[in-house]
Design a protein around this motif. Structure first.
Motif, PDB file in Angstrom:
ATOM      1  N   UNK A 363       0.647  -1.109   0.169  1.00 29.57           N
ATOM      2  CA  UNK A 363      -0.320   0.177  -0.016  1.00 29.57           C
ATOM      3  C   UNK A 363       1.054   1.630  -0.023  1.00 29.57           C
ATOM      4  N   UNK A 364       1.658   1.560   1.351  1.00 32.60           N
ATOM      5  CA  UNK A 364       2.708   2.608   0.942  1.00 32.60           C
ATOM      6  C   UNK A 364       3.449   2.691  -0.848  1.00 32.60           C
ATOM      7  N   UNK A 365       3.946   1.304  -0.859  1.00 30.66           N
ATOM      8  CA  UNK A 365       4.642   2.230  -1.954  1.00 30.66           C
ATOM      9  C   UNK A 365       3.912   2.664  -3.383  1.00 30.66           C
ATOM     10  N   UNK A 366       2.827   1.914  -3.742  1.00 26.25           N
ATOM     11  CA  UNK A 366       1.565   1.870  -4.651  1.00 26.25           C
ATOM     12  C   UNK A 366       1.339   4.027  -4.620  1.00 26.25           C
ATOM     13  N   UNK A 367       1.084   3.774  -3.384  1.00 23.24           N
ATOM     14  CA  UNK A 367       0.125   4.998  -3.148  1.00 23.24           C
ATOM     15  C   UNK A 367       1.856   5.991  -3.238  1.00 23.24           C
ATOM     16  N   UNK A 368       2.704   6.005  -3.184  1.00 20.57           N
ATOM     17  CA  UNK A 368       3.934   7.361  -2.740  1.00 20.57           C
ATOM     18  C   UNK A 368       4.679   6.914  -4.394  1.00 20.57           C
ATOM     19  N   UNK A 369       4.261   5.900  -4.979  1.00 17.84           N
ATOM     20  CA  UNK A 369       3.859   5.734  -6.858  1.00 17.84           C
ATOM     21  C   UNK A 369       3.545   6.789  -7.690  1.00 17.84           C
ATOM     22  N   UNK A 370       2.051   6.101  -6.503  1.00 16.04           N
ATOM     23  CA  UNK A 370       1.703   7.188  -8.083  1.00 16.04           C
ATOM     24  C   UNK A 370       1.221   8.794  -7.559  1.00 16.04           C
ATOM     25  N   UNK A 371       1.656   8.890  -6.538  1.00 14.59           N
ATOM     26  CA  UNK A 371       2.090  10.293  -5.761  1.00 14.59           C
ATOM     27  C   UNK A 371       2.468  11.117  -7.417  1.00 14.59           C
ATOM     28  N   UNK A 372       3.822  10.412  -7.862  1.00 12.30           N
ATOM     29  CA  UNK A 372       4.749  10.585  -8.883  1.00 12.30           C
ATOM     30  C   UNK A 372       4.562  12.479  -8.392  1.00 12.30           C
ATOM     31  N   UNK A 373       5.707  12.630  -7.347  1.00 13.86           N
ATOM     32  CA  UNK A 373       6.282  14.027  -6.971  1.00 13.86           C
ATOM     33  C   UNK A 373       7.832  14.022  -7.695  1.00 13.86           C
ATOM     34  N   UNK A 374       8.133  14.877  -7.968  1.00 13.25           N
ATOM     35  CA  UNK A 374       9.125  15.764  -8.897  1.00 13.25           C
ATOM     36  C   UNK A 374      10.257  15.103  -8.442  1.00 13.25           C
ATOM     37  N   UNK A 375      10.313  15.076  -7.412  1.00 13.53           N
ATOM     38  CA  UNK A 375      12.058  14.999  -5.836  1.00 13.53           C
ATOM     39  C   UNK A 375      12.230  13.096  -5.657  1.00 13.53           C
ATOM     40  N   UNK A 376      10.821  12.637  -6.231  1.00 14.33           N
ATOM     41  CA  UNK A 376      11.291  11.133  -5.129  1.00 14.33           C
ATOM     42  C   UNK A 376      12.538  10.929  -6.990  1.00 14.33           C
ATOM     43  N   UNK A 377      13.165   9.656  -6.761  1.00 17.37           N
ATOM     44  CA  UNK A 377      13.634   9.028  -7.784  1.00 17.37           C
ATOM     45  C   UNK A 377      13.317   8.026  -7.935  1.00 17.37           C
ATOM     46  N   UNK A 378      13.238   7.074  -6.342  1.00 20.30           N
ATOM     47  CA  UNK A 378      12.717   5.739  -5.933  1.00 20.30           C
ATOM     48  C   UNK A 378      12.042   5.495  -5.341  1.00 20.30           C
ATOM     49  N   UNK A 379      10.931   5.240  -4.911  1.00 21.57           N
ATOM     50  CA  UNK A 379       9.963   4.233  -3.910  1.00 21.57           C
ATOM     51  C   UNK A 379      10.513   2.671  -3.711  1.00 21.57           C
ATOM     52  N   UNK A 380      10.442   2.221  -2.603  1.00 26.89           N
ATOM     53  CA  UNK A 380      11.538   0.610  -2.465  1.00 26.89           C
ATOM     54  C   UNK A 380      11.072   0.564  -1.664  1.00 26.89           C
ATOM     55  N   UNK A 381      11.201  -1.421  -1.732  1.00 26.96           N
ATOM     56  CA  UNK A 381      10.989  -1.665  -0.050  1.00 26.96           C
ATOM     57  C   UNK A 381      10.342  -3.087  -0.294  1.00 26.96           C
ATOM     58  N   UNK A 382      10.628  -4.362   1.024  1.00 28.39           N
ATOM     59  CA  UNK A 382       9.934  -5.417   1.416  1.00 28.39           C
ATOM     60  C   UNK A 382       9.359  -5.084   2.499  1.00 28.39           C
ATOM     61  N   UNK A 383       8.199  -5.808   2.583  1.00 27.30           N
ATOM     62  CA  UNK A 383       7.556  -5.480   3.728  1.00 27.30           C
ATOM     63  C   UNK A 383       7.077  -4.296   3.852  1.00 27.30           C
ATOM     64  N   UNK A 384       7.751  -3.997   5.618  1.00 27.10           N
ATOM     65  CA  UNK A 384       7.574  -2.620   6.412  1.00 27.10           C
ATOM     66  C   UNK A 384       9.158  -1.919   6.390  1.00 27.10           C
ATOM     67  N   UNK A 385       9.512  -2.573   5.622  1.00 31.27           N
ATOM     68  CA  UNK A 385      11.169  -1.462   5.747  1.00 31.27           C
ATOM     69  C   UNK A 385      11.043  -1.328   4.090  1.00 31.27           C
ATOM     70  N   UNK A 386      10.909  -0.146   4.231  1.00 31.36           N
ATOM     71  CA  UNK A 386      11.048   0.739   2.906  1.00 31.36           C
ATOM     72  C   UNK A 386      11.312   1.810   2.583  1.00 31.36           C
ATOM     73  N   UNK A 387      11.992   2.838   1.929  1.00 32.89           N
ATOM     74  CA  UNK A 387      12.445   3.388   1.224  1.00 32.89           C
ATOM     75  C   UNK A 387      12.266   4.644   0.474  1.00 32.89           C
TER      76      UNK A 387
END
Length: 446
Positions: A363-387
């Motif tokens: 959910x976190x990864x999909x939400x932040x990727x869908x936000x498509x924010x200009x300064x963000x280069x990557x959203x990644x993670x496994x489980x709740x270890x997220x970056x």
């Protein structure tokens, strides 16, 4: 505090009382890595990811105390059981010289160090591990891991670590670090430690690799260990140590080609493989151990943080037979911490929190990727270890500060990466709320 309806409520951070506490603390404290002037009021309402500071601000903690509090604040799965604990003094005993029981038999009462070790051998049985040495911290778990690896190696003198690695701040562990230079500059080191690139190029293959681990279809490690042409004979390697997912180095997730090659070389040359699971273990990634996602089988696991104590777990044949080779006064003797660790493992399994970590992490990864924010280069993670990785370090640092001012606690790592560590029982509402706060903080910094 009602966790189902709680929201961050921030008037001023840091407030007057927080500044007073910080000044008082630093009258005696050595300089260290305090992130910001957040002062948790442990007497005030707190539950799940929500906590209250000394000025009455309610904040949302998406750091889980750097994964050391995997169930957040005052989780009833822990607290209800600990209410049964009739506190005694001492709460620390000489735990590798004496024993402590929680009831008439091991099946009765609150679990202690014996119960924690029993759970750990059960949770590592798929790696044929059957023996545990408990200590105070993750760094000590690493220290004992390398001690037993040297002891079992019949005089082998070399160790292999990886670029970006962070294994702790004690001297032996520092010798293995290859992240920021400030951690080990001017300190004496164990000799014979050599580093290899850590391949986090997710499209990497032996033929196409941008990280430098592979060249012309062959890994640098395979070349180094070639018995005929390499410069380190595999018989002289005491151990290879790696984080399944690098933490301080920037939440770097390894490529499949890289972990396949590590597995192949460890098996081919019978090299002791130590997995530093201090941040990636205890259910954080959606599996009990970060190593469970990859092809290699560790010979030794070093754990800590979420266990509340340090633990070095391996097979009995790896541990030294001489009883004096490993020992400490307090290591296995913290009665409360051992109970918390055992109950945490129970809660993770009984409440299916690893499955929850997978769903909420997605959910976190999909939400932040869908936000498509200009300064963000990557959203990644496994489980709740997220970056979340940003375009610059300055932007990342601004987001940390902006999020804090909005009531969301986050942590930096690597050069320009933000790490996100919600409690393993985080709800859909809480992840959504955290994403909203983080998105607003990023937009402010854009």
């Amino acid at each position: 505090m009602d966790r189902d309806t709680a929201t961050p409520a921030v008037a001023d951070v840091p407030g007057e009382r927080a500044r007073e506490w910080v000044d008082y603390h630093h009258e005696s404290a050595a300089p260290s890595t305090y992130v910001y002037e957040f002062v948790w009021d442990r007497t005030a309402p707190a539950e799940g990811p929500f906590c209250t500071d000394v000025d009455g601000n309610v904040l949302m903690d998406f750091t889980s105390h750097v994964a050391a509090a995997p169930l957040g604040y005052n989780n009833p799965l822990i607290m209800d059981r600990l209410e049964e604990f009739d506190l005694v003094d001492p709460l620390k005993i000489a735990g590798q010289d004496f024993y402590a029981a929680g009831g008439p038999s091991p099946d009765d009462g609150i679990p202690g160090s014996s119960g924690l070790m029993d759970r750990l051998t059960d949770l590592t049985s798929h790696y044929d591990m059957d023996t545990v040495f408990l200590s105070n911290s993750g760094a000590e778990a690493v220290e004992n891991a390398i001690k037993i690896a040297y002891d079992a190696s019949n005089g082998a003198k070399y160790a292999i670590t990886f670029d970006g690695a962070f294994h702790g701040r004690t001297l032996g562990a520092l010798s293995l670090n290859r992240s920021k230079s400030v951690y080990r500059r001017d300190f004496p080191e164990i000799s014979g430690v050599t580093e290899m690139p850590y391949c986090d190029d997710r499209t990497c293959s032996p033929e196409t690799c941008s990280c430098g681990f592979f060249a012309d279809g062959v890994s640098r490690l395979r070349k180094k260990l070639d018995p005929e042409r390499g410069n380190v004979h595999p018989d002289d390697v005491a151990y290879l140590i790696m984080e399944p997912i690098q933490g301080e180095g920037g939440y770097r997730f390894p490529s499949e080609a890289f972990t396949d090659e590590i597995a192949a070389l460890a098996a081919e040359h019978d090299i002791t493989l130590i997995a530093d699971e201090i941040q990636s273990g205890v259910g954080r990634t959606g599996e009990m151990w970060g190593s469970d996602h990859y092809a290699y089988d560790p010979d030794v696991i070093a754990s800590g943080k979420g266990l509340r104590v340090g633990a070095t777990v391996s097979r009995s044949d790896v541990f030294p037979e001489e009883t004096g080779r490993l020992s400490s006064t307090w290591g296995a003797g913290d009665l409360i911490a051992s109970a918390q660790g055992a109950l945490t493992l129970d809660a993770i399994e009984e409440a299916d929190l690893m499955d929850n970590a997978v769903v909420r992490g997605r959910q976190f990864k999909e939400t932040m990727r869908d936000a498509d924010l200009d300064p963000v280069e990557d959203v990644r993670g496994k489980g709740l270890l997220l970056a979340v990785e940003f375009d610059t370090k300055e932007r990342r640092d601004a987001v940390v500060e902006n999020a804090f001012e909005r009531g969301l606690l986050t942590l930096a790592c690597g050069h320009k990466v933000l790490r996100i560590l919600p409690p393993l029982d985080a709800t859909e509402r809480e992840i959504g709320l955290g994403c909203d706060l983080l998105t607003a903080a990023i937009e402010d910094a854009a």
